[in-house]
Write a protein that holds these residues in place. Structure first.
Motif, mmCIF file in Angstrom:
data_model
loop_
_atom_site.group_PDB
_atom_site.id
_atom_site.type_symbol
_atom_site.label_atom_id
_atom_site.label_comp_id
_atom_site.label_asym_id
_atom_site.label_seq_id
_atom_site.Cartn_x
_atom_site.Cartn_y
_atom_site.Cartn_z
ATOM 1 N N PRO A 128 0.803 -1.212 0.000
ATOM 2 C CA PRO A 128 0.000 0.000 0.000
ATOM 3 C C PRO A 128 0.842 1.271 0.000
ATOM 4 C CG PRO A 128 0.083 -0.904 2.196
ATOM 5 C CD PRO A 128 0.775 -1.898 1.307
ATOM 6 N N LEU A 129 2.168 1.138 0.110
ATOM 7 C CA LEU A 129 3.067 2.282 0.203
ATOM 8 C C LEU A 129 3.961 2.353 -1.029
ATOM 9 C CD1 LEU A 129 4.169 1.820 3.917
ATOM 10 C CD2 LEU A 129 2.319 3.271 3.044
ATOM 11 N N SER A 130 4.305 3.546 -1.445
ATOM 12 C CA SER A 130 5.131 3.720 -2.641
ATOM 13 C C SER A 130 6.615 3.550 -2.365
ATOM 14 C CB SER A 130 4.888 5.109 -3.242
ATOM 15 O OG SER A 130 5.276 6.123 -2.311
ATOM 16 N N PHE A 131 7.009 3.534 -1.085
ATOM 17 C CA PHE A 131 8.432 3.513 -0.743
ATOM 18 C C PHE A 131 8.817 2.344 0.153
ATOM 19 C CE2 PHE A 131 6.024 6.361 1.980
ATOM 20 C CZ PHE A 131 6.259 5.820 3.238
ATOM 21 N N ALA A 132 7.902 1.451 0.424
ATOM 22 C CA ALA A 132 8.205 0.283 1.251
ATOM 23 C C ALA A 132 7.334 -0.870 0.796
ATOM 24 C CB ALA A 132 7.963 0.586 2.730
ATOM 25 N N GLY A 133 7.810 -2.073 1.024
ATOM 26 C CA GLY A 133 7.111 -3.264 0.584
ATOM 27 C C GLY A 133 7.866 -3.942 -0.533
ATOM 28 N N PRO A 134 7.518 -5.195 -0.872
ATOM 29 C CA PRO A 134 8.230 -5.935 -1.918
ATOM 30 C C PRO A 134 8.326 -5.131 -3.212
ATOM 31 C CG PRO A 134 6.740 -7.380 -0.746
ATOM 32 C CD PRO A 134 6.460 -6.002 -0.249
ATOM 33 N N LYS A 135 9.564 -4.940 -3.681
ATOM 34 C CA LYS A 135 9.828 -4.072 -4.822
ATOM 35 C C LYS A 135 9.951 -4.885 -6.104
ATOM 36 C CE LYS A 135 13.078 -0.457 -6.338
ATOM 37 N NZ LYS A 135 14.333 0.256 -5.985
ATOM 38 N N ARG A 136 9.333 -4.387 -7.160
ATOM 39 C CA ARG A 136 9.391 -5.059 -8.456
ATOM 40 C C ARG A 136 10.827 -5.125 -8.954
ATOM 41 N NH1 ARG A 136 5.947 -6.297 -12.710
ATOM 42 N NH2 ARG A 136 4.137 -5.423 -11.610
ATOM 43 N N GLN A 137 11.255 -6.319 -9.349
ATOM 44 C CA GLN A 137 12.614 -6.532 -9.836
ATOM 45 C C GLN A 137 12.698 -6.589 -11.356
ATOM 46 O OE1 GLN A 137 15.247 -6.786 -7.361
ATOM 47 N NE2 GLN A 137 13.479 -5.976 -6.249
ATOM 48 N N GLN A 138 11.570 -6.729 -12.015
ATOM 49 C CA GLN A 138 11.503 -6.724 -13.475
ATOM 50 C C GLN A 138 10.342 -5.824 -13.884
ATOM 51 O OE1 GLN A 138 13.602 -8.282 -15.424
ATOM 52 N NE2 GLN A 138 14.641 -9.634 -13.989
ATOM 53 N N PRO A 139 10.497 -5.002 -14.890
ATOM 54 C CA PRO A 139 9.366 -4.182 -15.339
ATOM 55 C C PRO A 139 8.274 -5.073 -15.911
ATOM 56 C CG PRO A 139 11.162 -4.055 -16.915
ATOM 57 C CD PRO A 139 11.703 -4.800 -15.726
ATOM 58 N N PRO A 140 7.036 -4.589 -15.933
ATOM 59 C CA PRO A 140 5.972 -5.392 -16.553
ATOM 60 C C PRO A 140 6.334 -5.785 -17.980
ATOM 61 C CG PRO A 140 5.036 -3.531 -15.352
ATOM 62 C CD PRO A 140 6.528 -3.329 -15.358
ATOM 63 N N GLY A 141 6.075 -7.035 -18.317
ATOM 64 C CA GLY A 141 6.408 -7.519 -19.656
ATOM 65 C C GLY A 141 5.648 -6.803 -20.747
ATOM 66 N N VAL A 142 4.465 -6.329 -20.433
ATOM 67 C CA VAL A 142 3.688 -5.468 -21.323
ATOM 68 C C VAL A 142 3.199 -4.307 -20.471
ATOM 69 C CG1 VAL A 142 1.706 -5.263 -22.877
ATOM 70 C CG2 VAL A 142 2.925 -7.450 -22.692
ATOM 71 N N ALA A 143 3.467 -3.088 -20.892
ATOM 72 C CA ALA A 143 3.004 -1.923 -20.145
ATOM 73 C C ALA A 143 1.482 -1.857 -20.198
ATOM 74 C CB ALA A 143 3.606 -0.646 -20.722
ATOM 75 N N LEU A 144 0.921 -1.300 -19.157
ATOM 76 C CA LEU A 144 -0.535 -1.167 -19.105
ATOM 77 C C LEU A 144 -1.073 -0.444 -20.338
ATOM 78 C CD1 LEU A 144 -2.030 -0.273 -15.592
ATOM 79 C CD2 LEU A 144 -3.307 -1.056 -17.573
ATOM 80 N N ALA A 145 -0.379 0.603 -20.753
ATOM 81 C CA ALA A 145 -0.837 1.399 -21.889
ATOM 82 C C ALA A 145 -0.728 0.648 -23.206
ATOM 83 C CB ALA A 145 -0.042 2.701 -21.965
ATOM 84 N N ASP A 146 0.052 -0.437 -23.250
ATOM 85 C CA ASP A 146 0.249 -1.188 -24.485
ATOM 86 C C ASP A 146 -0.683 -2.382 -24.624
ATOM 87 O OD1 ASP A 146 2.266 0.502 -25.357
ATOM 88 O OD2 ASP A 146 3.859 -0.690 -24.442
ATOM 89 N N LEU A 147 -1.533 -2.603 -23.642
ATOM 90 C CA LEU A 147 -2.434 -3.747 -23.699
ATOM 91 C C LEU A 147 -3.525 -3.530 -24.750
ATOM 92 C CD1 LEU A 147 -3.010 -4.391 -19.898
ATOM 93 C CD2 LEU A 147 -1.812 -5.919 -21.473
ATOM 94 N N PRO A 148 -4.001 -4.607 -25.347
ATOM 95 C CA PRO A 148 -5.248 -4.485 -26.115
ATOM 96 C C PRO A 148 -6.398 -4.266 -25.143
ATOM 97 C CG PRO A 148 -4.643 -6.789 -25.896
ATOM 98 C CD PRO A 148 -3.509 -5.991 -25.298
ATOM 99 N N HIS A 149 -7.572 -3.992 -25.659
ATOM 100 C CA HIS A 149 -8.720 -3.798 -24.775
ATOM 101 C C HIS A 149 -8.940 -5.061 -23.944
ATOM 102 C CE1 HIS A 149 -12.949 -3.595 -23.477
ATOM 103 N NE2 HIS A 149 -12.703 -2.291 -23.400
ATOM 104 N N VAL A 150 -9.007 -4.885 -22.631
ATOM 105 C CA VAL A 150 -9.194 -6.006 -21.708
ATOM 106 C C VAL A 150 -10.693 -6.186 -21.475
ATOM 107 C CG1 VAL A 150 -8.760 -6.862 -19.382
ATOM 108 C CG2 VAL A 150 -6.955 -5.648 -20.629
ATOM 109 N N ASP A 151 -11.183 -7.386 -21.777
ATOM 110 C CA ASP A 151 -12.611 -7.661 -21.652
ATOM 111 C C ASP A 151 -12.994 -8.114 -20.251
ATOM 112 O OD1 ASP A 151 -13.228 -7.296 -24.528
ATOM 113 O OD2 ASP A 151 -11.890 -9.026 -24.736
ATOM 114 N N ALA A 152 -12.092 -8.822 -19.584
ATOM 115 C CA ALA A 152 -12.406 -9.370 -18.264
ATOM 116 C C ALA A 152 -11.148 -9.433 -17.421
ATOM 117 C CB ALA A 152 -13.024 -10.764 -18.385
ATOM 118 N N VAL A 153 -11.331 -9.315 -16.120
ATOM 119 C CA VAL A 153 -10.259 -9.444 -15.144
ATOM 120 C C VAL A 153 -10.652 -10.531 -14.154
ATOM 121 C CG1 VAL A 153 -9.053 -8.319 -13.222
ATOM 122 C CG2 VAL A 153 -9.472 -7.055 -15.343
#
Length: 364
Positions: A128-153
């Motif tokens: 829940p914090l931007s400066f503490a907690g498990p930190k991402r070690q690899q960037p997302p394989g596909v950026a959120l902005a590069d996704l096709p339209h997502v129909d379901a989650v």
């Protein structure tokens, strides 16, 4: 040096007051329901119970996950990534395909024109914090902005490495309209409060074994051995589960988080034809008491066999440092487990962040 506000902020998270909950979906006829929330179908494996002497070690491990940069669990070699095949991803309507974005986040293309995201987390920290907690070690394989339209989650449970406010809010505002959000009982209420502004038309809640029809697919929530919480005071107030996505000619199993239990045999008894494709967790299995919440690679291969999966992909490794093993230990242990259980290398494997896997057609 820690952020100067980190101690106070962490203390604030710990001190968030909670009231005794009442399960709004409580059904006394269902053994996994309680008046306050939910429980597992089966008792924990006694071999994996944390010994009393491990209490302080367990909390030290949690604090390390929250305050370190993950370097002490650095991979023995760099974890290679690939550039996503965005052309294929955006054009694909007719072929089942799975793209690993990281951790438990996949883009599943079901072969009938439907795009599904599992447990979407694009944040830099599983926290829940931007400066503490498990930190991402690899960037997302596909950026959120590069996704096709997502129909379901599909959402498996409420832990921060599987349920992200910012990621879901961005998806809910995507061009072309929001996706349908499929969630276990209780998480639907959280979604209405935190994501949709009270709107419920795009939220479908499910109990274990419930099935929802969506654009030619059956989406079913399955029981697995795990737990839920987002604060120290809401443990197991919301349900958790794995997912099955099926249509004529294709079936997919998404494990979410799970410890090995008889639930796997219960699922196998209902899905007698097995699954064409699966994403199964293989990370965060050290120390040993983590294995009542997460499976080891050896147990993951056992799940692959018992569910009669044709091709499985290992997930929940290499992205966030959640367990005490090195970030690349799980794939090495997976290779050992495959050999020990007689499973071919191409039947259960790991992907690179950004990679798309296209399962071969199955003769029916």
């Amino acid at each position: 040096m820690r952020h100067p506000a980190s101690i106070a902020a962490l203390a604030l998270v710990v001190l968030v007051a909670g009231c005794t909950s009442v399960n709004p979906y409580y059904d006394a006829g269902k053994p996994h329901h309680t008046a306050q929330g939910f429980k597992n179908n089966y008792p924990p494996n006694p071999a994996y119970l944390r010994p009393p002497s491990g209490f302080f070690e367990g909390w030290a491990g949690r604090l390390k996950n929250w305050t370190s940069d993950g370097s002490e669990r650095a991979p023995l070699a760099p974890i290679a990534t690939v550039q996503p095949d965005l052309g294929f991803i955006h054009a694909n309507k007719a072929q089942p395909a799975l793209t690993w974005i990281g951790h438990a986040t996949f883009l599943l293309q079901t072969g009938n024109g439907v795009n599904i995201l599992t447990d979407p987390v694009f944040d830099q920290r599983a926290s829940p914090l931007s400066f503490a907690g498990p930190k991402r070690q690899q960037p997302p394989g596909v950026a959120l902005a590069d996704l096709p339209h997502v129909d379901a989650v599909l959402i498996s449970h409420s832990h921060y490495d599987h349920l992200s406010v910012d990621s879901l809010r961005a998806l809910y505002r995507q061009p072309g309209g929001p996706p349908m959000l499929f969630a276990p009982l209780g998480i639907d209420l959280w979604l209405a409060e935190n994501i949709t502004g009270g709107e419920k038309a795009h939220i479908t809640r499910l109990d274990w074994w419930d099935k929802a029809a969506f654009r030619g697919l059956d989406l079913q929530l399955l029981p697995v051995h795990h737990w839920s919480s987002r604060t120290p005071w809401d443990r197991n107030e919301t349900l958790w589960g794995a997912w099955a996505v099926t249509r004529p000619g294709f079936s997919f199993f998404f494990s979410g988080d799970l410890g090995y239990s008889k639930d796997i045999q219960d699922i196998a008894a209902r899905f007698t034809g097995g699954f064409d494709l699966a994403a199964i967790g293989i990370g965060a299995y050290q120390p040993v008491w983590y294995r009542n919440s997460h499976v080891s690679p050896d147990e993951a291969v056992r799940i692959h066999r018992e569910l009669r999966v044709r091709h499985s992909v290992g997930m929940h490794w290499g992205t966030f440092p959640m367990g005490q093993e090195r970030l690349d230990q799980a794939p090495r242990d997976l290779a050992t487990a495959r050999a020990a259980q007689g499973i071919a290398d191409d039947a259960f494997f790991v992907m690179r962040h950004g990679q798309t896997y296209r399962p071969p057609p199955v003769a029916r």
